[in-house]
Design a protein around this motif. Structure first.
Motif, short mmCIF file in Angstrom:
data_model
loop_
_atom_site.label_atom_id
_atom_site.label_comp_id
_atom_site.label_asym_id
_atom_site.label_seq_id
_atom_site.Cartn_x
_atom_site.Cartn_y
_atom_site.Cartn_z
N UNK A 130 -0.64 -42.97 11.76
CA UNK A 130 0.01 -41.68 11.98
C UNK A 130 -0.18 -40.72 10.80
N UNK A 131 -0.96 -41.17 9.81
CA UNK A 131 -1.34 -40.25 8.73
C UNK A 131 -2.51 -39.37 9.16
N UNK A 132 -2.93 -39.51 10.39
CA UNK A 132 -4.01 -38.71 10.98
C UNK A 132 -5.31 -38.82 10.18
N UNK A 133 -5.59 -40.02 9.76
CA UNK A 133 -6.83 -40.23 9.02
C UNK A 133 -7.94 -40.74 9.91
N UNK A 134 -7.60 -41.12 11.12
CA UNK A 134 -8.60 -41.69 12.00
C UNK A 134 -8.73 -43.20 11.83
N UNK B 127 -7.41 -44.97 3.63
CA UNK B 127 -8.26 -43.77 3.60
C UNK B 127 -7.82 -42.85 2.48
N UNK C 282 -12.89 -39.30 0.32
CA UNK C 282 -12.71 -37.86 0.49
C UNK C 282 -12.31 -37.21 -0.83
N UNK D 278 -5.56 -29.30 -2.83
CA UNK D 278 -5.06 -29.49 -1.47
C UNK D 278 -5.30 -30.92 -0.96
N UNK D 279 -5.84 -31.75 -1.81
CA UNK D 279 -6.16 -33.10 -1.36
C UNK D 279 -4.92 -33.94 -1.21
N UNK D 280 -5.00 -34.89 -0.34
CA UNK D 280 -3.92 -35.84 -0.23
C UNK D 280 -4.51 -37.18 0.17
N UNK E 283 -4.13 -41.08 1.10
CA UNK E 283 -3.07 -41.83 1.78
C UNK E 283 -2.86 -43.12 0.99
N UNK F 86 -1.52 -45.99 1.31
CA UNK F 86 -0.18 -46.58 1.25
C UNK F 86 0.21 -47.03 2.65
N UNK F 87 1.42 -47.61 2.73
CA UNK F 87 1.88 -48.09 4.03
C UNK F 87 2.32 -46.90 4.87
N UNK F 88 1.77 -46.82 6.04
CA UNK F 88 2.18 -45.76 6.97
C UNK F 88 2.43 -46.40 8.33
N UNK F 89 2.96 -45.57 9.21
CA UNK F 89 3.28 -46.06 10.55
C UNK F 89 2.04 -46.06 11.43
N UNK G 127 -8.04 -32.44 5.82
CA UNK G 127 -7.16 -32.76 4.71
C UNK G 127 -5.80 -32.08 4.87
N UNK H 40 -3.83 -33.98 7.41
CA UNK H 40 -3.39 -35.25 6.82
C UNK H 40 -2.22 -35.01 5.86
N UNK H 41 -2.30 -33.92 5.12
CA UNK H 41 -1.22 -33.62 4.18
C UNK H 41 0.09 -33.39 4.94
N UNK I 37 0.81 -34.52 7.87
CA UNK I 37 1.23 -35.80 8.46
C UNK I 37 1.93 -36.66 7.41
N UNK I 38 1.43 -36.63 6.19
CA UNK I 38 2.05 -37.45 5.14
C UNK I 38 3.39 -36.86 4.70
N UNK J 91 5.84 -38.22 7.10
CA UNK J 91 5.79 -39.67 7.27
C UNK J 91 7.10 -40.38 6.90
N UNK K 213 9.04 -42.78 9.51
CA UNK K 213 9.29 -44.21 9.27
C UNK K 213 10.78 -44.50 9.37
N UNK L 136 -7.41 -40.55 19.94
CA UNK L 136 -7.77 -41.49 18.89
C UNK L 136 -7.32 -41.02 17.53
N UNK L 137 -6.43 -40.06 17.52
CA UNK L 137 -5.97 -39.55 16.24
C UNK L 137 -6.95 -38.59 15.62
#
Lengths: 79, 191
Positions: A17-21, A43, A47, A60-62, A64, A66-69, B129, B132-133, B135-136, B139, B143, B162-163
């Protein structure tokens, strides 16, 4: 001709759910409720490196990493 | 009518290397220092650096000087400060500069007003990105809600795609506002 019986278990895909694919595949009983769990999403590093070298707006980078859902992906109608 | 040579002109001519001097002797600057279309004059007194169409025979002839020799002449002219006297050519520094500005480094997209298209992953990297930011950011809430709902026992919404980013489904499973609403409803029901 008789239809082939459906298998008892099915393979399912759990999506980050971090939308990383990123996703993980599990199998569960067909009649079980959909799976969801906390899992590690690796992921981010690649990147991050790309962006540091190629992009000016690196803030703007992030990453992940770590533990995600993870939630099970809905299955299509044909299955 | 011939212009009388002044002392400065004579001095200048004496300072020039023989190669350049020979060129100016054959093609005096007063007649050649202008950009002209391919000459039609059979005497070929126009720009010696451009191809020439013989009007009588309708045949094309190459320029008097090859591109290599033109480049040599321009280098010499630049060294001796007589560049303004030279006729226009593809090897003229101004022309080369203009082309460099127009085409950049001959790498597509590096010219003025152009941009590199980039690979698909490069073009979409910023959006991905950003998604993703966001989404995090949500998060921890997600959770928390997941844990409150019995580690997924009561979880109802599951992702359809597929996200993939850009499908517009990034927010369909969970929104932070939904969590606040859910907590509020739960608190209300327990009262």
């Amino acid at each position: 001709m008789a239809k082939k019986a459906k298998s008892r278990t099915i393979a399912v895909r759990l999506i980050s759910m971090a939308m990383t694919g990123y996703y993980k595949t599990f199998s569960r009983p067909r009649t079980h409720r959909p799976l969801s769990m906390l899992k590690y999403d690796p992921v981010g590093k690649r990147e991050y490196q790309i962006a540091v070298y190629n992009w000016a707006n690196a803030e703007m980078l992030d990453t992940v990493k770590r533990q995600v859902l993870f939630l099970e992906q809905k299955r299509g109608g044909g299955k | 009518m011939a212009v009388p040579a002044t002392t400065s002109h004579i001095l200048l001519a004496q300072s020039l290397p023989p190669r350049l001097l020979h060129f100016f002797t054959r093609f005096p600057p007063t007649t050649t220092n202008q950009t002209t279309p391919p000459p039609t004059d059979p005497s070929r007194k126009t720009n010696p650096f451009t191809p020439f169409l013989n009007p009588r025979t309708q045949r094309w002839h190459g320029p008097h000087y090859s591109l290599r020799r033109q480049a040599d002449l321009f280098k010499l002219a630049q060294e001796h400060g007589v560049l303004p006297l030279m006729p226009m050519s593809a090897k003229h520094p101004e022309e080369k500069l203009r082309k460099r500005v127009e085409h950049g480094l001959r790498v597509k997209g590096t010219g003025e007003g152009q941009r590199v298209k980039g690979k698909l992953w490069e073009r979409t990297l910023g959006t991905r990105l950003e998604v993703r930011r966001k989404a995090m950011e949500r998060m921890p809430d997600m959770i928390d809600l997941w844990k409150e709902r019995g580690h997924g026992m009561g979880w109802k919404k599951f992702p359809k795609g597929k996200g993939k980013v850009g499908t517009g489904r990034e927010n369909e499973v969970f929104k932070t506002e939904n969590r606040a609403m859910w907590v509020y409803e739960r608190a209300g029901s327990s009262l």
